[in-house]
Write an enzyme that holds these catalytic residues in place. Structure first.
Site, PDB file in Angstrom:
ATOM      1  CD  GLU A  55      -9.336 -15.352  30.262  1.00 17.92           C
ATOM      2  OE1 GLU A  55      -9.913 -14.359  29.751  1.00 17.92           O
ATOM      3  OE2 GLU A  55      -8.156 -15.324  30.657  1.00 17.92           O
ATOM      4  CD1 TRP A 107      -5.389   8.303  -6.946  1.00 15.43           C
ATOM      5  CD2 TRP A 107      -4.197   8.138  -5.078  1.00 15.43           C
ATOM      6  NE1 TRP A 107      -5.984   9.109  -5.992  1.00 15.43           N
ATOM      7  CE2 TRP A 107      -5.262   9.014  -4.839  1.00 15.43           C
ATOM      8  CE3 TRP A 107      -3.303   7.899  -4.032  1.00 15.43           C
ATOM      9  CZ2 TRP A 107      -5.469   9.658  -3.604  1.00 15.43           C
ATOM     10  CZ3 TRP A 107      -3.517   8.528  -2.814  1.00 15.43           C
ATOM     11  CH2 TRP A 107      -4.590   9.391  -2.620  1.00 15.43           C
TER      12      TRP A 107
END
Lengths: 350, 350
Positions: free
Chosen positions: B47, B165
């Site tokens: 703000e 992997w």
């Protein structure tokens, strides 16, 4: 040709041992005057249906057909003759028929009769649509689909064996549709004992796909839903090592079939002989693993449910594949995914 | 408000312990004259940034902000004062701040000062954006994400432990981005021993997320990538049952932290105290299971690789959850899926 492929798809799952074929006839001005598809074995071929619809308008026109027209007498007369007789001047074909009785001879026959022939239009799409038929003709085995439902943590049952239901009602309805597209559904004796499945398409296909139990020992329960063949036929396939048939107190319904070995590859040869183009493995991990290892699985359909089951001793989709490094594992080609109700369906090609 | 939410998202992963906030100032004619977002703790609130940008044009204007403005003196002065002082006449808010020091008092303060206040605009979107902050404020624990990569058959490693992997390079890069959005990444001692992971975002976040090892016994390897804290800080959390610290020949880098018990829930309280809004579990099945059972997992991200690993003794994502019927299993809410390279990412909320 897209229209021909869409027409062909209307008979998906009901043409075995024949391929899916769609055909469109255009008159000499290119106006559509006839269309047809092959609905099931013994019924007219797509070309013939389209030519009958076109009638005299076929003269000097074009035939667009998703598979090479046959040139041999089968259950129906050769299509090449009908095409020549109808006065067609040009034939456009997507895919050459791998059936050794055709295999280019259909196209040659048409060319020799003086027709213009263009082949290979939307060939990849046509090959995909008929991949089960092409695979069966080339290998002598049906196209195998392995399907399982598992939780997000890769379990197909709780440690105590409870597995009803991992996937949601929409996914179970989808399985009925999947069965409707297959000529046979296969389980092992363990699945009969554990789940007592019905294995029908719930009326989505008439007749229902053949239900097959592959059993080493014929040590099967005395009562099972599969033994009631009023809904669908059941085949119990076994190897020569099974007890003699006389000693099995066998209910009336199922047909017994002795294979040279109670292995997936032997069962595949038997089912190809019986005209199956596409079969569905709905079995436990041991049989699924053997089917993968013996090259009897071409496509995987895995339903992943948004649930955690846990349990180290819980059932998993596959048993040992004997790999010790990541370079050895079975690599798959993703072929689409969709949400089915709450579940995810992952589709892959081996 | 959509603009305010998009501004807020610019600081994703870097505002902890503070929330994500975006703000827009419109002048009295509805023209956009200022915008701002909260970048990190200690820096101006959204703000204030937007009001400074608007300057005099804010007078009689409208402030649109994704979270209720604060009314207390924190590291920065209360925003409500700045809003009143800037001459804003109308404030539009998405979500009330759950922080007990605010919790509606910010809105009351503005109303008492004579401003028109409208709250609840795009509230669900704002709550989703700040779900980690809201969860931490309400429960005293960070929002927990449990991530794993598995094969299509639900394996996280081969029977011999090999796991590099399972997922592809794109998925591994995605993990680095996921870490960059988290305040801490947690593993157990077993993962340190088995994989010796680095656990950084590969520079995508500065500073790197805190790397946390939860260890019961402090029986840890003498050398590990995590002990080198030049790239990122490492915290080793343990229970009172661990050997005395003196007996551990400990490298210089990591910080030791004694918990009342070496359990996920105790670690979560400690990490909330340290200002973590969102943490990532990248651990093995035992610790992951404990984290799920102790309510320390709010979101699951599962990478499914198109591979078959097989192996009955192979590692699976979770250990025992103790269920014996399907009504007991953990039900999850699907929250999206996407292809990452060759792999599928499935996202779910517990």
């Amino acid at each position: 040709m897209r229209r021909a492929l869409r027409l062909a798809a209307l008979a998906e799952g009901s043409t075995s041992p024949n391929p899916l074929v769609g055909a469109v006839v255009l008159d000499e001005n290119g106006i559509l005057v006839g269309e047809g598809f092959h609905a099931r074995a013994g019924q007219p071929h797509a070309e013939v249906g389209a030519l009958i619809q076109a009638g005299e308008k076929a003269r000097a026109g074009t035939l667009v057909v998703s598979l090479e027209p046959c040139c041999h007498q089968g259950r129906t007369p050769p299509c090449t003759e009908a095409i020549v007789k109808a006065g067609i001047s040009r034939v456009i074909v997507a895919l050459q028929d791998p059936d050794p009785r055709v295999a280019g001879a259909g196209l040659s026959h048409l060319r020799e009769a003086g027709l213009e022939v263009i082949s290979g239009v939307l060939e990849a799409e046509a090959a995909h649509q008929n991949r089960a038929f092409v695979h069966r003709v080339r290998t002598g085995r049906p196209w195998g689909i392995l399907k399982w439902a598992m939780s997000l943590d890769g379990r197909t049952a709780l440690p105590n064996g409870a597995s009803q239901w991992i996937s949601g009602p929409e996914a179970r309805h989808w399985v009925h549709r999947l069965r409707a597209g297959c000529d046979a559904v296969i389980v092992g004796a363990g699945t009969v004992r554990a789940d007592d499945p019905l294995l029908t398409s719930r009326g989505l296909r008439q007749p229902e796909p053949l239900r097959v139990v592959l059993s080493r020992s014929l040590n099967l329960p005395a009562t099972a839903q599969l033994w009631d063949t009023s809904l669908a036929a059941t085949l119990v396939a076994h190897g020569p090592e099974a007890e003699s048939r006389q000693s099995v107190r066998w209910p009336q319904g199922p047909e017994l079939c002795e294979l040279s070995a109670s292995e997936p590859k032997d069962l595949m040869q038997e089912l190809a002989k019986r005209g199956c183009n596409r079969i569905l493995w709905e079995c436990g991990s041991q049989l699924a693993t053997a089917a993968v290892q013996q090259g009897c699985v071409q496509e995987l359909m895995v339903m992943v449910a948004p649930k955690l089951l846990g349990g180290s001793p819980a059932k998993t989709p596959l048993a040992d594949l004997g790999f010790s490094c990541m370079d050895q594992v079975v690599m798959l080609k993703p072929d689409g995914s969709q949400r089915i109700g709450c579940d995810w369906l992952l589709q892959l090609i081996i």
